[in-house]
Every structure is written in structure tokens, then in C-alpha cells.
Design an enzyme around this catalytic site. Structure first.
Site, short mmCIF file in Angstrom:
data_model
loop_
_atom_site.label_atom_id
_atom_site.label_comp_id
_atom_site.label_asym_id
_atom_site.label_seq_id
_atom_site.Cartn_x
_atom_site.Cartn_y
_atom_site.Cartn_z
N SER A 27 16.25 -37.03 62.22
CA SER A 27 16.17 -38.43 61.82
C SER A 27 17.55 -39.04 61.60
O SER A 27 17.90 -40.06 62.20
CB SER A 27 15.32 -38.56 60.55
OG SER A 27 15.32 -39.90 60.09
N HIS A 109 24.44 -35.95 51.95
CA HIS A 109 23.79 -35.69 50.65
C HIS A 109 24.60 -34.59 49.99
O HIS A 109 25.04 -33.64 50.65
CB HIS A 109 22.34 -35.26 50.86
CG HIS A 109 21.61 -34.91 49.60
ND1 HIS A 109 21.74 -35.63 48.44
CD2 HIS A 109 20.73 -33.90 49.31
CE1 HIS A 109 20.97 -35.10 47.49
NE2 HIS A 109 20.37 -34.04 48.00
N GLU A 232 -3.03 -50.00 49.74
CA GLU A 232 -2.38 -51.24 49.28
C GLU A 232 -1.02 -51.01 48.63
O GLU A 232 -0.33 -51.96 48.28
CB GLU A 232 -3.31 -51.98 48.32
CG GLU A 232 -4.55 -52.54 49.02
CD GLU A 232 -5.33 -53.52 48.16
OE1 GLU A 232 -4.69 -54.20 47.31
OE2 GLU A 232 -6.55 -53.62 48.33
#
Length: 350
Positions: A27, A109, A232
């Protein structure tokens, strides 16, 4: 107030003519490599292990792919973009032997350096550039002419120019368009782990599962529980992302806002903060890091068992079934909505 750096603060020319090795092509790796290349870096190499499934993808994008050791030998700057648990072995066997004082070691990181998994030689610059978002978003925003913010931190400043190199690299991946903030390896590592464990991943997923189970156990339909407690979440998070808590509360009903103020603190109360502080102490003391390192040395038995158990939860099965019927989640779906069909019919009738 924290100073935020932008394009005028970064001298991209510092790295433009360097050879940069991006170790890993997942990624983050693919986004860094492609953004640096498209920004005009002289040479970007992707370092991968022999037989990596990512090699073909990198080559198809026009990037040179080499074994990690060869990429390290050739590069002026080495950015490690591998999972934390792989840093130590790859560093010790394929990076460390080929470092010299003219090279710059980088990470996105601070885990492996802050917790001593990597101990670099003292005569090189060691810096961090950490985009605050997933790699696919880093790449997509760059292609749109924008960027996502990044953090920079200096672990070692042997050359006296480590911060300048960090700003230049952040510029190269597009972050100077959005803003660059300076931090430390300790601060980035500990706050990142805490955010993941207590709020963004661990806290949120546990809250979702508890809410879902509470409704289902009370006799409500699993599908209703899924919509209310998981589906939601995106709608609410998007509003918070765009304008903070205030925009979210301005966008929901007064009933929901009142429930937020009066019931939320009963769920996330002082007892939760006490446990959050315990988690933070485990991070700060190195207890979590030690636990994770030992888990990996043992072959990740607990991690893999928990992963399998979580994947089999009822909420996941219900979610898969519901999402399979949500055409808007599929990219390029050509199905028309009711309003689209109505509009088309009106045009024909006219």
C-alpha cells in the site's frame, strides 16, 4: 502552535538527483515509489525479496526491481516500507551490511527504531516521513494534484541536513501540498499505537461489535443491527473528518445530538479512560512491543487464531450478505437508480 511546512519550505532539489530505494511495494510502497518518480526523482528502485508477488506490478508501472541488498547498494536513500515485524530481519541481513556514511535510512513508522529492533550505525542520517493516510489515498490525491499531510522526525542527524532531506522527501510524495508536521520518533510511535489500539481500530471495532450484539440479543433483526451499528459509521466519520465534531452534530437530528451528549458519556466513561491509560502505559514501557515481537518469533499463533475467530463472527456474515446487494460499493457498476430510470423515461416521453 505547531509549525506546518509547505512547498516553499522544502527544497526538492536535495533529492532530485539521488537514487532512492523503496523497500516493499504494498500500500505505502507503491505510492511512495510512483509519486517520487512522477515528481522527477532521477532514479527510483523497488527492493523486493526473490519471488515477490509485487515484482510484476512494479515492473508494469515502469519501475526497476532489484533484490533488497542490491537496491540498498545502489541507493543514496533507503525507505523501508515493510510490515513492522519484518524490519529487523530484512535490515540485519540485506540492508545493514551495505550502509555507509553517505546513505540515508528512512522509515514511515518509528516502531522498529524506537523499540530497538533496528540499531543503525551512528554516522548516517536516519529519518521518518509518515503520511497520515493509506497508500492508495496518498497516490490518488497526488494524481489529482493534491496531497495528504505527513509527519517528519529525525532519529539521527549525522550530515546536519537530515530535516532538509525529510522535507524534500515529503515534498516528493506530495505531502508539502497538504502540510508537513515535525514530531519525534517516540511521539509518533506511541501516539500511533495508542490511536490504533484504543480508538481507530481496537476501540471502534469493539464498540461496533458490542452494539450489534446488544441489539441482536434484545431480539432485533441482525440486518437492522448491522445498519445501525456498522454501516452508518462511515456517514458519521465522513462528517467528523470534514468539519470535526461540530459539523457532525450540526448535520444530525436534534434527537440524535441530544442522545450524543447525554448517553455517549455513559458508554465511554471514566472507567474507559482508566483502561486507555493502562494501554498507553503498556505502549510507553515497551510491554506491547515486546509482546508483539515475541508473538512474531513464535510464528504468530495467537494473532492468527484471533484473526480466524474474528472473521467468523455473525456480524461479518450478515455484512457480507448485505454488501453483496449494495451495487454502489462496486466500482464501475452500471446499474441505474430509480431516479435515473425515471429521468430516462421522461426524456423518451418528451
Amino acid at each position: 502552535m505547531t509549525k506546518i511546512y509547505y512547498e516553499n519550505d522544502a527544497d526538492f532539489n536535495l533529492i532530485k538527483n539521488k537514487t532512492i530505494a523503496v523497500i516493499g511495494y504494498g500500500s505505502q510502497g507503491h505510492a511512495h515509489a510512483l509519486n517520487l518518480r512522477d515528481s522527477g526523482v532521477k532514479k527510483v528502485i523497488v527492493g523486493l525479496y526473490e519471488g515477490s508477488n509485487s515484482a510484476e506490478k512494479a515492473k508494469e508501472s515502469g519501475l526497476e526491481v532489484l533484490p533488497v541488498s542490491n537496491a540498498t547498494k545502489e541507493a543514496d536513500m533507503i525507505m523501508i516500507l515493510l510490515p513492522d515485524e519484518k524490519h529487523k530481519q530484512v535490515y540485519e541481513t540485506e540492508i545493514k551490511p551495505y550502509l555507509n556514511k553517505n546513505k540515508i535510512l528512512m522509515v514511515a513508522h518509528g516502531f522498529s527504531l524506537h523499540f530497538g529492533q533496528i540499531v543503525p550505525p551512528s554516522d548516517i542520517d536516519v529519518i521518518m516521513v509518515a503520511p497520515k493516510g493509506p497508500g492508495h489515498r496518498l497516490r490518488a490525491t497526488y494524481e489529482m494534484g493534491h496531497g495528504i499531510p505527513s509527519l517528519i522526525a529525525i532519529y539521527q542527524n549525522a550530515s546536519g541536513k537530515a530535516k532538509d532531506y525529510a522535507l524534500a522527501y515529503a515534498c516528493g510524495i506530495g505531502s508539502s501540498r497538504a502540510g508537513i508536521l515535525e514530531t519525534t520518533f517516540r511521539e509518533e510511535t506511541e501516539t500511533d499505537l495508542f490511536g490504533e489500539q484504543a480508538v481507530l481500530c481496537g476501540g471502534l471495532t469493539s464498540l461496533i461489535k458490542a452494539g450489534y450484539e446488544t441489539l441482536v440479543e434484545a431480539g432485533y433483526q441482525p440486518e437492522m443491527a448491522y445498519f445501525e451499528c456498522l454501516h452508518e459509521v462511515k456517514l458519521i466519520v465522513d462528517l467528523i473528518y470534514e468539519g470535526g465534531l461540530a459539523k457532525m452534530r450540526d448535520s444530525i437530528s436534534n434527537t440524535a445530538e441530544y442522545g450524543d451528549y447525554t448517553r455517549g458519556p455513559r458508554v465511554i466513561n471514566d472507567d474507559v479512560k482508566i483502561r486507555m491509560k493502562e494501554i498507553l502505559k503498556e505502549i510507553q514501557s515497551g510491554q506491547f512491543a515486546k509482546e508483539w515481537v515475541l508473538e512474531n518469533q513464535a510464528g504468530q499463533p495467537s494473532f492468527k487464531a484471533i484473526r480466524r475467530m474474528e472473521a467468523s463472527l455473525p456480524i461479518e456474515a450478515v455484512g457480507r450478505e448485505l454488501r453483496s446487494k449494495m451495487s454502489f460499493l462496486s466500482k464501475g457498476d452500471s446499474k441505474k437508480s430509480c431516479s435515473d430510470k425515471h429521468s430516462a423515461k421522461v426524456k423518451v416521453e418528451r
